[in-house]
Design a protein around this motif. Structure first.
Motif, PDB file in Angstrom:
ATOM      1  N   UNK A   1       0.841  -1.203   0.000  1.00  0.00           N
ATOM      2  CA  UNK A   1       0.000   0.000   0.000  1.00  0.00           C
ATOM      3  C   UNK A   1       0.871   1.246   0.000  1.00  0.00           C
ATOM      4  N   UNK A   2       1.914   1.262   0.825  1.00  0.00           N
ATOM      5  CA  UNK A   2       2.806   2.427   0.865  1.00  0.00           C
ATOM      6  C   UNK A   2       3.495   2.656  -0.475  1.00  0.00           C
ATOM      7  N   UNK A   3       3.919   1.579  -1.131  1.00  0.00           N
ATOM      8  CA  UNK A   3       4.577   1.718  -2.439  1.00  0.00           C
ATOM      9  C   UNK A   3       3.604   2.255  -3.490  1.00  0.00           C
TER      10      UNK A   3
ATOM     11  N   UNK B   1      -7.864   0.745  -7.149  1.00  0.00           N
ATOM     12  CA  UNK B   1      -6.746  -0.162  -7.360  1.00  0.00           C
ATOM     13  C   UNK B   1      -6.467  -0.986  -6.100  1.00  0.00           C
ATOM     14  N   UNK B   2      -6.450  -0.329  -4.943  1.00  0.00           N
ATOM     15  CA  UNK B   2      -6.178  -1.045  -3.696  1.00  0.00           C
ATOM     16  C   UNK B   2      -7.326  -1.969  -3.308  1.00  0.00           C
ATOM     17  N   UNK B   3      -8.567  -1.582  -3.603  1.00  0.00           N
ATOM     18  CA  UNK B   3      -9.701  -2.466  -3.325  1.00  0.00           C
ATOM     19  C   UNK B   3      -9.626  -3.725  -4.171  1.00  0.00           C
ATOM     20  N   UNK B   4      -9.220  -3.578  -5.413  1.00  0.00           N
ATOM     21  CA  UNK B   4      -9.105  -4.728  -6.308  1.00  0.00           C
ATOM     22  C   UNK B   4      -7.981  -5.667  -5.851  1.00  0.00           C
ATOM     23  N   UNK B   5      -6.859  -5.088  -5.404  1.00  0.00           N
ATOM     24  CA  UNK B   5      -5.705  -5.904  -5.017  1.00  0.00           C
ATOM     25  C   UNK B   5      -5.914  -6.575  -3.667  1.00  0.00           C
TER      26      UNK B   5
END
Length: 161
Positions: A83-85, A135-139
């Protein structure tokens, strides 16, 4: 036929040696180096590492190490790093002082960002926020909520050291 000592293959040592050093009970990691008074630091960077939870907060609230919930501790750590990256890459040159605060509650991930500038290009901020959330929800397969706070660069500075 016995070979001379110089030509014999090296044998592992039969005994193990114990090396000891004196104890150094001093936190040196994560300290900001003192300079001539021209280096800006935030409130959290100013305090030493042993004040975490006393005078400064946690940048990642991770409760996966609590008794009974250790089955996914490594997965949460890797997800926080990822997440940070992703946030660093999405909000390139916009983050203020590299503070990304990640909090997890049940099946939700809350991310708090401090960005440079005040009302420079709001449409751009909202687009990048929506892009990063999707994007983060998908990953991660979890609900992700990103909160953005904009500061002028000089207001975030606590002291010069």
């Amino acid at each position: 036929m016995l070979l001379p000592v110089a030509l014999r293959p090296l044998e592992p040592l039969a005994c193990r040696c114990l090396h000891t050093t004196s104890v150094l009970c001093k936190n040196k990691a994560a300290r900001v180096q003192r300079s001539k008074g021209d280096k800006p630091v935030t409130y959290e960077e100013f305090w030493a590492p042993h004040y975490i939870g006393v005078r400064k907060g946690f940048n990642a609230v991770n409760t996966s190490n609590v008794h009974g919930f250790t089955h996914n501790a490594s997965q949460v750590t890797v997800e926080d790093f990822m997440i940070r990256k992703i946030i660093h890459g999405t909000f390139l040159n916009m983050l203020l002082m590299d503070h990304i605060i990640i909090k997890r509650r049940h099946n939700q991930i809350f991310i708090v960002l401090l960005l440079k500038g005040v009302n420079q290009n709001i449409i751009k901020y909202y687009f990048l926020k929506g892009y990063a959330q999707k994007l983060l929800q998908y990953i991660t397969k979890q609900i992700v909520s990103i909160e953005i706070t904009c500061y002028p660069e000089h207001e975030k500075i606590y002291k010069y050291i």
